[in-house]
Design a protein around this motif. Structure first.
Motif, PDB file in Angstrom:
ATOM      1  N   UNK A 121      -1.683  -0.277  12.328  1.00 25.44           N
ATOM      2  CA  UNK A 121      -2.628   0.195  11.317  1.00 25.44           C
ATOM      3  C   UNK A 121      -1.949   1.009  10.202  1.00 25.44           C
ATOM      4  N   UNK A 122      -0.641   1.081  10.194  1.00 31.61           N
ATOM      5  CA  UNK A 122       0.039   1.992   9.268  1.00 31.61           C
ATOM      6  C   UNK A 122      -0.189   1.617   7.806  1.00 31.61           C
ATOM      7  N   UNK A 123      -0.214   0.331   7.483  1.00 31.30           N
ATOM      8  CA  UNK A 123      -0.445  -0.055   6.092  1.00 31.30           C
ATOM      9  C   UNK A 123      -1.878   0.248   5.666  1.00 31.30           C
ATOM     10  N   UNK A 127      -4.127   5.434 -10.040  1.00 28.56           N
ATOM     11  CA  UNK A 127      -5.546   5.653  -9.757  1.00 28.56           C
ATOM     12  C   UNK A 127      -6.052   6.893 -10.491  1.00 28.56           C
ATOM     13  N   UNK A 128      -5.297   7.964 -10.441  1.00 27.94           N
ATOM     14  CA  UNK A 128      -5.718   9.208 -11.090  1.00 27.94           C
ATOM     15  C   UNK A 128      -5.800   9.059 -12.604  1.00 27.94           C
ATOM     16  N   UNK A 129      -4.979   8.173 -13.174  1.00 32.33           N
ATOM     17  CA  UNK A 129      -5.034   7.944 -14.619  1.00 32.33           C
ATOM     18  C   UNK A 129      -6.295   7.191 -15.031  1.00 32.33           C
ATOM     19  N   UNK A 130      -6.875   6.442 -14.085  1.00 33.00           N
ATOM     20  CA  UNK A 130      -8.110   5.729 -14.393  1.00 33.00           C
ATOM     21  C   UNK A 130      -8.090   4.248 -14.103  1.00 33.00           C
ATOM     22  N   UNK A 131      -6.935   3.710 -13.754  1.00 33.81           N
ATOM     23  CA  UNK A 131      -6.854   2.277 -13.466  1.00 33.81           C
ATOM     24  C   UNK A 131      -7.517   1.946 -12.126  1.00 33.81           C
ATOM     25  N   UNK A 132      -8.028   0.731 -12.016  1.00 34.41           N
ATOM     26  CA  UNK A 132      -8.473   0.198 -10.734  1.00 34.41           C
ATOM     27  C   UNK A 132      -7.290  -0.499 -10.073  1.00 34.41           C
ATOM     28  N   UNK A 133      -7.095  -0.243  -8.782  1.00 31.27           N
ATOM     29  CA  UNK A 133      -5.970  -0.808  -8.044  1.00 31.27           C
ATOM     30  C   UNK A 133      -6.469  -1.535  -6.805  1.00 31.27           C
ATOM     31  N   UNK A 134      -5.972  -2.742  -6.597  1.00 34.29           N
ATOM     32  CA  UNK A 134      -6.224  -3.461  -5.350  1.00 34.29           C
ATOM     33  C   UNK A 134      -4.940  -3.547  -4.554  1.00 34.29           C
ATOM     34  N   UNK A 146      -5.510   3.694   2.472  1.00 32.34           N
ATOM     35  CA  UNK A 146      -6.571   4.691   2.346  1.00 32.34           C
ATOM     36  C   UNK A 146      -6.086   5.926   1.597  1.00 32.34           C
ATOM     37  N   UNK A 147      -4.929   6.417   1.992  1.00 31.83           N
ATOM     38  CA  UNK A 147      -4.392   7.649   1.396  1.00 31.83           C
ATOM     39  C   UNK A 147      -3.952   7.439  -0.051  1.00 31.83           C
ATOM     40  N   UNK A 148      -3.586   6.213  -0.402  1.00 31.31           N
ATOM     41  CA  UNK A 148      -3.101   5.938  -1.755  1.00 31.31           C
ATOM     42  C   UNK A 148      -4.183   6.119  -2.802  1.00 31.31           C
ATOM     43  N   UNK A 167       0.807  -1.225   0.000  1.00 30.24           N
ATOM     44  CA  UNK A 167       0.000   0.000   0.000  1.00 30.24           C
ATOM     45  C   UNK A 167       0.843   1.280   0.000  1.00 30.24           C
ATOM     46  N   UNK A 168       2.136   1.131   0.288  1.00 29.73           N
ATOM     47  CA  UNK A 168       3.026   2.293   0.298  1.00 29.73           C
ATOM     48  C   UNK A 168       3.728   2.491  -1.043  1.00 29.73           C
ATOM     49  N   UNK A 169       3.333   1.727  -2.037  1.00 28.93           N
ATOM     50  CA  UNK A 169       3.855   1.872  -3.394  1.00 28.93           C
ATOM     51  C   UNK A 169       3.524   3.273  -3.896  1.00 28.93           C
TER      52      UNK A 169
END
Length: 354
Positions: free
Chosen positions: A307-309, A285-292, A314-316, A276-278
């Motif tokens: 809870x850091x990850x 995400x902003x380009x339009x891709x869905x990310x899991x 969430x922020x990503x 999640x820190x990638x």
């Protein structure tokens, strides 16, 4: 129990029904929490102790379980992960080695489902084999029944892992390899048991665009109102299996599953980024891709109350965040459990704040 919630919440959307046009977002502008290995039931305690005596770290990573998948959906979770094993003739996984290691365990397949030909659903052959849906057909029937009872539900994302990696331990069951034929059968089983009307496919998103990626970069994802009552499947695979699934289906034409394809390829639309820190996730995400991505793995975060990850996920802006702990653990003492604000698992994506 302490429930950690993401900050910067724009709007908590209802889990089942849409209410206003303002809430009718494109599905790439939402954020959901779902489960990892969603079918998994606990390993029998006696067998678990044997595994732990041999490899305590591996045992700890397996020390979790989930409530039935329809109950997860009732809670508001909107991602499920299902592992599938090919079993062309049936019976390949009907007699797990774990029963030889520990006698007297309760039966895991009273109805003989594992003897039937077709895809099976469980975590690890011979060791972690208890499942709330032993076959893929059963899993799909559970989803169909739930969806029919909740026809206006927001879209559900399903991560499918086609498992065929060889088992290096002597005497353990060796999975069948996924071939083009196997993947054709996988697509067919989904259509047969869910119905095309319940599936959001790559063809649906590509529309009139030349490639799937072109459509995704043009933000051609449907809105929630258009995707209600539907399931979107993605194949969690790279290299050989991904290539095999795409072969003969450029831009995933005619396929049921999205692929975990790389940016810049015609099939790119849905990507799995477990870290999640990638730093690439917000840009993708902003380009339009869905990310899991994942909030936790191998029970480590829960054991450390870390809870850091999850906060990073969430922020990503990653649209899909998976966890083993939408409820706190019943296997060890921990306060770790996650949700968005007010115990919700579905919200507007803060990366698209206007």
């Amino acid at each position: 129990m302490r429930l950690i919630t993401c900050f910067g919440l724009l709007l908590v959307l209802p889990a089942i029904a849409l209410v206003t046009k303002k809430e009718d977002l494109p599905i790439n502008q939402i954020q959901v929490i779902g489960s990892h290995n969603s079918y998994k039931q606990a390993i029998n305690p006696a067998l678990f102790n044997v595994i732990k005596s041999q490899d305590s770290a591996a045992a700890n990573s397996l020390d979790y379980e989930h409530i039935p998948m329809p109950e997860q959906l009732d809670m508001g979770l909107r991602n499920l992960e299902i592992d599938v094993y090919a079993d062309e003739k049936g019976g390949k996984y009907a007699h797990p080695r774990g029963f030889e290691q520990v006698k007297g365990q309760p039966a895991f397949d009273k109805d003989g489902e594992m003897n039937k030909p077709g895809f099976k659903v469980f975590h690890v052959p011979d060791l972690d084999f208890r499942s709330s849906a032993l076959t893929f057909v059963i899993a799909l029937q559970q989803l169909k029944k739930w969806s029919d009872a909740n026809p206006n539900h927001t879209p559900v994302f399903i991560t499918l892992e086609a498992k065929d990696d060889s088992i290096k331990r002597k005497g353990f069951t060796q999975p069948e390899a996924f071939t083009s034929k196997t993947f054709d059968e996988l697509d067919a089983v989904i259509i047969q048991n869910l119905g095309k009307e319940h599936i959001l496919s790559p063809d649906d998103v590509r529309g009139k665009y030349k490639t799937l990626e072109e459509a995704v970069l043009a933000k051609n994802w449907p809105k929630l109102s258009q995707a209600k009552g539907k399931f979107l499947f993605v194949l969690d695979a790279k290299d050989r299996k991904r290539t095999t699934y795409i072969q003969g289906h450029p831009s995933l034409k005619g396929r049921v599953l999205f692929a975990n394809a790389e940016p810049g390829t015609p099939e790119a639309g849905f990507m799995i980024r477990n870290n999640p820190k990638d730093e690439q996730i917000p840009e993708l995400v902003k380009k339009g891709y869905l990310i899991r991505t994942r909030a936790d793995a191998d029970t480590k975060e829960a054991r450390k109350n870390d809870w850091s990850d999850f906060e990073a996920a969430c922020k990503s802006g990653a649209q899909i965040i998976t966890t083993d702990y939408y409820k706190k653990s019943t296997h060890f003492k921990s306060d770790y459990a996650i949700s968005f604000a007010d115990g919700k698992y579905f919200r507007a994506n803060p990366l698209f704040k206007k």
